[in-house]
Every structure is written in structure tokens, then in C-alpha cells.
Design a protein around this motif. Structure first.
Motif, PDB file in Angstrom:
ATOM      1  N   LEU A  42     -57.221 -83.223  32.008  1.00  0.00           N
ATOM      2  CA  LEU A  42     -57.555 -81.806  32.169  1.00  0.00           C
ATOM      3  C   LEU A  42     -58.706 -81.394  31.263  1.00  0.00           C
ATOM      4  N   SER A  43     -59.543 -80.492  31.763  1.00  0.00           N
ATOM      5  CA  SER A  43     -60.539 -79.840  30.905  1.00  0.00           C
ATOM      6  C   SER A  43     -59.837 -78.733  30.108  1.00  0.00           C
ATOM      7  N   ARG A  44     -60.515 -78.242  29.076  1.00  0.00           N
ATOM      8  CA  ARG A  44     -59.932 -77.134  28.300  1.00  0.00           C
ATOM      9  C   ARG A  44     -59.687 -75.921  29.202  1.00  0.00           C
ATOM     10  N   ALA A  45     -60.660 -75.613  30.047  1.00  0.00           N
ATOM     11  CA  ALA A  45     -60.517 -74.436  30.923  1.00  0.00           C
ATOM     12  C   ALA A  45     -59.324 -74.597  31.869  1.00  0.00           C
ATOM     13  N   GLU A  46     -59.135 -75.805  32.395  1.00  0.00           N
ATOM     14  CA  GLU A  46     -57.995 -76.036  33.297  1.00  0.00           C
ATOM     15  C   GLU A  46     -56.661 -75.880  32.558  1.00  0.00           C
ATOM     16  N   ALA A  47     -56.578 -76.456  31.348  1.00  0.00           N
ATOM     17  CA  ALA A  47     -55.323 -76.363  30.589  1.00  0.00           C
ATOM     18  C   ALA A  47     -55.041 -74.908  30.208  1.00  0.00           C
ATOM     19  N   GLU A  48     -56.083 -74.173  29.836  1.00  0.00           N
ATOM     20  CA  GLU A  48     -55.896 -72.752  29.489  1.00  0.00           C
ATOM     21  C   GLU A  48     -55.416 -71.962  30.700  1.00  0.00           C
ATOM     22  N   GLN A  49     -55.962 -72.286  31.866  1.00  0.00           N
ATOM     23  CA  GLN A  49     -55.537 -71.575  33.083  1.00  0.00           C
ATOM     24  C   GLN A  49     -54.091 -71.938  33.431  1.00  0.00           C
ATOM     25  N   PHE A  50     -53.767 -73.223  33.349  1.00  0.00           N
ATOM     26  CA  PHE A  50     -52.414 -73.658  33.707  1.00  0.00           C
ATOM     27  C   PHE A  50     -51.371 -72.978  32.819  1.00  0.00           C
ATOM     28  N   TYR A  51     -51.665 -72.857  31.523  1.00  0.00           N
ATOM     29  CA  TYR A  51     -50.707 -72.278  30.578  1.00  0.00           C
ATOM     30  C   TYR A  51     -51.021 -70.819  30.241  1.00  0.00           C
ATOM     31  N   ALA A  52     -51.749 -70.128  31.123  1.00  0.00           N
ATOM     32  CA  ALA A  52     -52.181 -68.746  30.846  1.00  0.00           C
ATOM     33  C   ALA A  52     -51.014 -67.831  30.476  1.00  0.00           C
ATOM     34  N   VAL A  53     -49.836 -68.092  31.032  1.00  0.00           N
ATOM     35  CA  VAL A  53     -48.661 -67.262  30.733  1.00  0.00           C
ATOM     36  C   VAL A  53     -48.335 -67.279  29.235  1.00  0.00           C
ATOM     37  N   HIS A  54     -48.761 -68.320  28.529  1.00  0.00           N
ATOM     38  CA  HIS A  54     -48.465 -68.454  27.092  1.00  0.00           C
ATOM     39  C   HIS A  54     -49.644 -68.047  26.214  1.00  0.00           C
ATOM     40  N   ASP A  62     -52.740 -74.942  20.052  1.00  0.00           N
ATOM     41  CA  ASP A  62     -52.237 -76.304  19.815  1.00  0.00           C
ATOM     42  C   ASP A  62     -51.738 -76.936  21.118  1.00  0.00           C
ATOM     43  N   LEU A  63     -51.102 -76.129  21.958  1.00  0.00           N
ATOM     44  CA  LEU A  63     -50.600 -76.634  23.244  1.00  0.00           C
ATOM     45  C   LEU A  63     -51.764 -77.104  24.124  1.00  0.00           C
ATOM     46  N   VAL A  64     -52.811 -76.293  24.190  1.00  0.00           N
ATOM     47  CA  VAL A  64     -53.980 -76.668  24.999  1.00  0.00           C
ATOM     48  C   VAL A  64     -54.647 -77.914  24.408  1.00  0.00           C
ATOM     49  N   ASP A  65     -54.831 -77.935  23.084  1.00  0.00           N
ATOM     50  CA  ASP A  65     -55.435 -79.117  22.444  1.00  0.00           C
ATOM     51  C   ASP A  65     -54.644 -80.377  22.795  1.00  0.00           C
ATOM     52  N   PHE A  66     -53.325 -80.257  22.738  1.00  0.00           N
ATOM     53  CA  PHE A  66     -52.468 -81.409  23.038  1.00  0.00           C
ATOM     54  C   PHE A  66     -52.603 -81.828  24.502  1.00  0.00           C
ATOM     55  N   MET A  67     -52.600 -80.857  25.392  1.00  0.00           N
ATOM     56  CA  MET A  67     -52.610 -81.188  26.829  1.00  0.00           C
ATOM     57  C   MET A  67     -53.936 -81.806  27.281  1.00  0.00           C
ATOM     58  N   ILE A  68     -55.007 -81.614  26.489  1.00  0.00           N
ATOM     59  CA  ILE A  68     -56.293 -82.226  26.852  1.00  0.00           C
ATOM     60  C   ILE A  68     -56.603 -83.446  25.974  1.00  0.00           C
ATOM     61  N   SER A  69     -55.609 -83.883  25.194  1.00  0.00           N
ATOM     62  CA  SER A  69     -55.850 -85.007  24.271  1.00  0.00           C
ATOM     63  C   SER A  69     -55.874 -86.353  24.995  1.00  0.00           C
ATOM     64  N   GLY A  70     -55.482 -86.381  26.242  1.00  0.00           N
ATOM     65  CA  GLY A  70     -55.488 -87.615  27.023  1.00  0.00           C
ATOM     66  C   GLY A  70     -55.071 -87.292  28.443  1.00  0.00           C
ATOM     67  N   PRO A  71     -55.088 -88.293  29.325  1.00  0.00           N
ATOM     68  CA  PRO A  71     -54.694 -88.027  30.708  1.00  0.00           C
ATOM     69  C   PRO A  71     -53.206 -87.679  30.838  1.00  0.00           C
ATOM     70  N   VAL A  72     -52.902 -86.932  31.881  1.00  0.00           N
ATOM     71  CA  VAL A  72     -51.517 -86.594  32.216  1.00  0.00           C
ATOM     72  C   VAL A  72     -51.223 -87.118  33.619  1.00  0.00           C
ATOM     73  N   PHE A  73     -49.954 -87.367  33.899  1.00  0.00           N
ATOM     74  CA  PHE A  73     -49.540 -87.841  35.230  1.00  0.00           C
ATOM     75  C   PHE A  73     -48.810 -86.692  35.909  1.00  0.00           C
TER      76      PHE A  73
END
Ligand code: UDP
Length: 141
Positions: A42-54, A62-73
Motif C-alpha cells: 500500500l501507498s501512504r495515501a491508500e493506507a490513510e484512506q483505508f483507515y480513515a475512520v481512525h 503509527d498504524l499507517v506507518d506499519f501498514m506500509i512497512s511491507g506488502p500485505v496479503f
């Protein structure tokens, strides 16, 4: 009971531990079918959009940094009561509080690196599935 679809994400910590297959096998053993799947960084913008509720929560950056730290399945799981069934398989958000035998109890290290995401309701499941997969790429079996 209703056949539902839910979005599951195997997060960067579990992907890095090379336990994608072990986690997916739990979904299959519980009767959930993989209706769509892909590995994505994920890009930062994608992770921020996905978790926008938070976005107002203290852990958001920290959640966004973690979610973009490597690929996700990312997968769409389909089956009877899929949303609640996946949440049961995942266990509590904090792995220290997760019941024995749940994915988070067995594979997560901390409340932020907690191995998996799962949609929490039909409305969020629909939005989250559509975020990653066009309807034409989700296959009921
Ligand atoms: N999270 C965190 N710190 C907290 C609470 C949540 O880092 O104190 C992260 C954690 O990765 C969690 C995600 O934010 O999975 C979303 O939080 P939610 O409360 O929706 O938990 P979930 O539905 O994932 O169990």
C-alpha cells in the motif's frame, strides 16, 4: 444463515514471518472460501484512506506507518456468517487478550503489529472489499 463476504488483510508483520499459508489454512478449515486474493504494498495515501475512520485516533500515524512497512496479503473471504466467523478466528485486537488458538494469539506480537485485519460489519465489509477488488474480480464458488 446468510452467505457473506468479508475483507481479510494479512498484515506486514505476518507476511514478513512467512505465515500467509498457515493463516489462510485456518480460514479454509473454518469453511470460508477465498473469493479474491492479492499481495499488495500500500501507498501512504491508500493506507490513510483505508483507515480513515481512525484518523483522529492517537495511533493513526503509527498504524499507517506499519501498514506500509511491507506488502500485505488481501483476500475476500466468503461463506456463512463470514464476517463474524473471521473475527472469531482473528481474536481480540490486543494479542495479549486474544483467546488461545486464535490467529492473533498465535501470530501477533503487539496491539499494533497484530497480524490480521477483518471487516467488522456488513457495511464496512462492502466498502473494504470494493476498496481492493472490482466486483468482476471476486468469484463466488
Ligand atoms: N490499533 C493500534 N493501537 C490501538 C488500537 C488499535 O495500533 O490502541 C490498530 C491495530 O492494528 C488494530 C487497528 O488499529 O487492528 C484497528 O483498530 P480496531 O479497533 O478497528 O481493531 P480491529 O478491528 O483490527 O480488531
Amino acid at each position: 444463515m446468510a452467505i457473506e463476504r468479508t475483507l481479510s488483510i494479512i498484515k506486514p508483520d505476518a507476511v514478513a514471518k512467512n505465515v500467509i499459508g498457515k493463516i489462510v489454512s485456518r480460514f479454509e478449515a473454518a469453511g470460508l472460501k477465498i473469493a479474491a486474493a492479492k499481495l499488495v504494498h500500500l501507498s501512504r495515501a491508500e493506507a490513510e484512506q483505508f483507515y480513515a475512520v481512525h484518523k483522529e485516533r492517537p495511533f493513526f500515524k503509527d498504524l499507517v506507518d506499519f501498514m506500509i512497512s511491507g506488502p500485505v496479503f488481501v483476500q475476500v473471504l466468503e461463506g456463512e456468517n463470514a464476517i463474524a466467523k473471521n473475527r472469531d478466528l482473528m481474536g481480540a485486537t490486543d494479542p495479549k487478550k486474544a483467546a488461545a488458538g486464535t490467529i492473533r494469539a498465535d501470530f501477533a506480537d503487539s496491539i499494533d503489529a497484530n497480524a490480521v485485519h477483518g471487516s467488522d460489519a456488513p457495511e464496512t465489509a462492502a466498502v473494504e472489499v470494493a476498496f481492493f477488488f472490482p466486483a468482476a474480480n471476486v468469484y463466488s464458488r
